[in-house]
Enzyme design. Sequence first.
Site, PDB file in Angstrom:
ATOM      1  CE  LYS A  17      -9.693 -19.624 -45.052  1.00  0.00           C
ATOM      2  NZ  LYS A  17     -10.010 -18.261 -45.511  1.00  0.00           N
ATOM      3  CG  ASP A  26      -5.568 -14.079 -49.033  1.00  0.00           C
ATOM      4  OD1 ASP A  26      -6.018 -15.267 -48.614  1.00  0.00           O
ATOM      5  OD2 ASP A  26      -6.598 -13.820 -48.081  1.00  0.00           O
ATOM      6  CD  GLN A  80     -12.852 -15.547 -44.175  1.00  0.00           C
ATOM      7  OE1 GLN A  80     -11.561 -16.712 -44.106  1.00  0.00           O
ATOM      8  NE2 GLN A  80     -13.702 -16.083 -45.350  1.00  0.00           N
TER       9      GLN A  80
END
Length: 368
Positions: free
Chosen positions: A128, A195, A172
Amino acid sequence: MASSPITMMKMKLNNCSPPSTAAAAARFLPLLGPHQIRFRSSVAPLYNPSFPRTIITRPTFSSSSIITAAMANEASVKVIDGKKVAKDVRDEINAEITRMKDSIGVVPGLAVILVGDRKDSATYVRNKKKACETAGIKSYEVCLPENSTEEEVLKYISDFNDDPMVHGILVQLPLPSHMDEEKILHAVCIEKDVDGFHPLNIGQLAMRGREPLFIPCTPKGCIELLHRYNVEIKGKKAVVIGRSNIVGMPAALLLQREDATVSIVHSRTTNPEEITREADIIIAAVGKPNMVRGSWIKPGAVIIDVGINPVEDATNPRGYRLVGDVCYEEAIKVASAITPVPGGVGPMTIAMLLSNTLLSAKRINNFK
Ligand code: NDP
């Protein structure tokens, strides 16, 4: 996206029993009657690269390039190239970031919080970060030891919530078991929830006439692939296999928003094969290698395979290879288009994270 749940646990090789040619022919013959429609002969390149739809708007289809529910044979099946689409998306994002920086001096920022020392999570975070750098997004990374407290994580989230340089926050997953995942995810302010997992976002996704601030990255990537390959969704029958909060359920909601008639297959569904066989569009997000066999697929269906499953493979230097939830070797004989694993949905997930971060930076700064 916060969880990129590839369990690196090796599974017993399910080789999808690639049928011998004769056996395969026998299996598929009933499905491949001459009455069924083939791809339109005038099909322009199916993939439409000049169709920037990263910040998703409703597509306008050109009738000559729509994938119809047509039958396909192995030669005519289209492989949906997620790597290529993701690169195009990232290039478009990069151009937008340059425009924003030149106009108002703002660079989008994404904060990633990693707790613990899981190798797979570290790899996702590294990927990422790399993708952010390439796209021109500033990344802020916090790596905390496994034994950190919930309060420490919440403090970082709170700081990032208040930091005007940060437009997206990603925790995460999975978090260590002593942490309350729900509490931590809820601490991310909704305006930075790139997200898209916040219940308010999901609720708005589910409601007619409402717009979520963010769409979860993997389902958004699936729909983007369908758009970029001009797959008609409206009025089509779609099946989503899997109903997780991060993939299956939002994917089904998105398809419904695009006017597909959607069925959801899950672990308690008694006749998954029968239901799947009715679908023009299949999104498989189960986490079971090669579960969807050729016989489950309607001729001409378009398949988006989200699954990423490591299976033992002694011929591979790593000792395993990645396969999807759909038996690719069988599916390409029946489907009209399919995503490969790897190289299908996976690259799109990160591209959509970048897209959401850009979207957030634009919204926060009221930049059109
Ligand atoms: P989850 O384990 O959270 O959900 C799996 C879903 O599949 C559940 O809804 C479950 O049903 C359903 N299911 C399980 N067994 C069956 C069965 N036999 N028949 C029908 N449905 C079944 O997984 P995720 O949604 O997180 O991930 C799914 C797959 O996608 C995984 O392989 C994962 O690695 C991959 N993935 C890939 C990403 C990418 O970027 N390409 C990103 C995220 C995930 P029930 O609800 O009844 O338990």
